[in-house]
Write a protein that holds these residues in place. Structure first.
Motif, short mmCIF file in Angstrom:
data_model
loop_
_atom_site.label_atom_id
_atom_site.label_comp_id
_atom_site.label_asym_id
_atom_site.label_seq_id
_atom_site.Cartn_x
_atom_site.Cartn_y
_atom_site.Cartn_z
N SER A 196 0.80 -1.23 0.00
CA SER A 196 0.00 0.00 0.00
C SER A 196 0.84 1.27 0.00
N PHE A 197 2.07 1.21 0.51
CA PHE A 197 2.88 2.42 0.71
C PHE A 197 4.25 2.26 0.07
N ASP A 198 4.79 3.39 -0.40
CA ASP A 198 6.17 3.35 -0.89
C ASP A 198 7.12 4.11 0.03
N PHE A 199 6.59 4.57 1.18
CA PHE A 199 7.43 5.23 2.19
C PHE A 199 6.82 4.97 3.56
N ILE A 200 7.66 4.59 4.52
CA ILE A 200 7.20 4.36 5.89
C ILE A 200 8.20 4.97 6.87
N THR A 201 7.70 5.63 7.90
CA THR A 201 8.55 6.10 8.99
C THR A 201 8.01 5.53 10.30
N THR A 202 8.92 5.27 11.22
CA THR A 202 8.54 4.93 12.60
C THR A 202 9.65 5.42 13.51
N TYR A 203 9.34 6.42 14.32
CA TYR A 203 10.34 7.13 15.11
C TYR A 203 10.15 6.87 16.60
N SER A 204 11.14 6.25 17.20
CA SER A 204 11.15 6.00 18.64
C SER A 204 9.97 5.13 19.09
N VAL A 205 9.58 4.20 18.26
CA VAL A 205 8.47 3.30 18.53
C VAL A 205 8.96 1.89 18.86
N VAL A 206 9.98 1.44 18.16
CA VAL A 206 10.45 0.04 18.25
C VAL A 206 10.68 -0.44 19.68
N PRO A 207 11.28 0.35 20.58
CA PRO A 207 11.51 -0.17 21.94
C PRO A 207 10.25 -0.57 22.70
N TYR A 208 9.09 -0.04 22.27
CA TYR A 208 7.85 -0.30 22.99
C TYR A 208 7.03 -1.44 22.41
N VAL A 209 7.45 -1.97 21.26
CA VAL A 209 6.63 -2.96 20.55
C VAL A 209 6.79 -4.34 21.18
N LYS A 210 5.67 -4.93 21.58
CA LYS A 210 5.73 -6.22 22.26
C LYS A 210 6.12 -7.36 21.32
N ASN A 211 5.46 -7.43 20.16
CA ASN A 211 5.78 -8.47 19.19
C ASN A 211 6.52 -7.85 18.01
N ILE A 212 7.82 -7.72 18.16
CA ILE A 212 8.61 -6.99 17.18
C ILE A 212 8.68 -7.72 15.83
N ASP A 213 8.60 -9.05 15.85
CA ASP A 213 8.64 -9.79 14.59
C ASP A 213 7.38 -9.52 13.77
N ASN A 214 6.23 -9.51 14.42
CA ASN A 214 5.00 -9.14 13.71
C ASN A 214 5.07 -7.72 13.18
N PHE A 215 5.63 -6.84 13.98
CA PHE A 215 5.74 -5.43 13.61
C PHE A 215 6.54 -5.26 12.32
N PHE A 216 7.72 -5.88 12.27
CA PHE A 216 8.55 -5.75 11.07
C PHE A 216 7.97 -6.52 9.89
N ASN A 217 7.33 -7.65 10.15
CA ASN A 217 6.66 -8.38 9.07
C ASN A 217 5.55 -7.53 8.44
N GLU A 218 4.80 -6.85 9.29
CA GLU A 218 3.71 -6.01 8.80
C GLU A 218 4.26 -4.81 8.01
N MET A 219 5.32 -4.22 8.50
CA MET A 219 5.94 -3.12 7.76
C MET A 219 6.36 -3.58 6.37
N HIS A 220 7.00 -4.73 6.31
CA HIS A 220 7.48 -5.26 5.03
C HIS A 220 6.30 -5.61 4.12
N ARG A 221 5.23 -6.10 4.69
CA ARG A 221 4.06 -6.50 3.90
C ARG A 221 3.40 -5.31 3.21
N VAL A 222 3.24 -4.20 3.92
CA VAL A 222 2.52 -3.05 3.34
C VAL A 222 3.43 -2.13 2.54
N LEU A 223 4.76 -2.34 2.62
CA LEU A 223 5.71 -1.53 1.87
C LEU A 223 5.91 -2.11 0.48
N LYS A 224 5.86 -1.27 -0.53
CA LYS A 224 6.06 -1.72 -1.89
C LYS A 224 7.51 -2.19 -2.07
#
Length: 205
Positions: free
Chosen positions: A111-139
């Motif tokens: 869906s997107f060709d640009f993604i930002t996430t600033y100072s969020v990663v340290p708070y994410v409980k399931n980081i593998d899902n988080f990065f998988n989802e980022m990769h999924r929606v990024l062109k």
């Protein structure tokens, strides 16, 4: 391309402890940063540069953990802000365009060709899902700009719980596991300043 069938958990990301906030504020003042409790990231020239530079020639971008959308004006493409529902969003404040979690993004693939996430990663409980989802929606040709608090920054906040602690190199290795490739060394300014701030500040890139 927004999939509107998601039901999101009404839960805030962990906020920094009051005493920790004072410690970080003092340290950031020494470094010439501007600190906001709610943004939990300093808005300074390098972050502005990264947002502005890597959003050029893009069509639509996603800001995960956008809070009050402080970097919206730095986007050179259409901007979509996403964050968890929270009582901090009042009628007279900027709000996320969409409420949701980065661990289960309510968007179609590519869906997107640009993604930002600033100072969020340290708070994410399931980081593998988080990065998988980022990769999924990024062109496939898209770019993601990720800024984290480095170990120095996290250690300044001993009373705040963090789910993840990464150095810059550890973050890059983690992202490789999820299909990302680092492009920091392809731009001299990005390469030089990301290493400089990683050494001298509380952030890593």
């Amino acid at each position: 391309k927004i999939k509107n069938d998601g039901i999101f958990e009404n839960k805030e990301r962990n906020l920094i402890d009051d005493e920790d906030a004072k410690l970080v504020n003092e340290e950031l003042k020494k470094l010439g940063y501007i600190w906001s409790r709610w943004f939990q990231i300093s808005k300074h020239k390098f972050t502005t540069f990264l947002t502005n530079h890597y959003s050029k020639n893009k069509k639509i971008g996603l800001d995960i953990g956008c809070k009050f959308r402080p970097y919206e004006d730095e986007y050179n493409c259409e901007y979509v802000g996403l964050d968890l529902p929270s009582e901090i969003f009042k009628e007279d404040t900027k709000k996320p365009h969409i409420y949701g979690t980065g661990e289960s993004l309510p968007f179609l693939d590519n869906s997107f060709d640009f993604i930002t996430t600033y100072s969020v990663v340290p708070y994410v409980k399931n980081i593998d899902n988080f990065f998988n989802e980022m990769h999924r929606v990024l062109k496939p040709s898209g770019t993601a700009v990720i800024i984290i608090m480095n170990l120095r920054g996290l250690n300044l906040q001993p009373k705040t719980h963090f789910e993840n602690r990464y150095t810059s190199s550890q973050l890059i290795n983690k992202l490789k596991q999820h299909g990302f490739t680092s492009i920091k060394n392809k731009n001299l300014k990005t390469f030089a300043l990301s290493n400089y701030y990683d050494i001298t500040s509380v952030y890593a890139y």
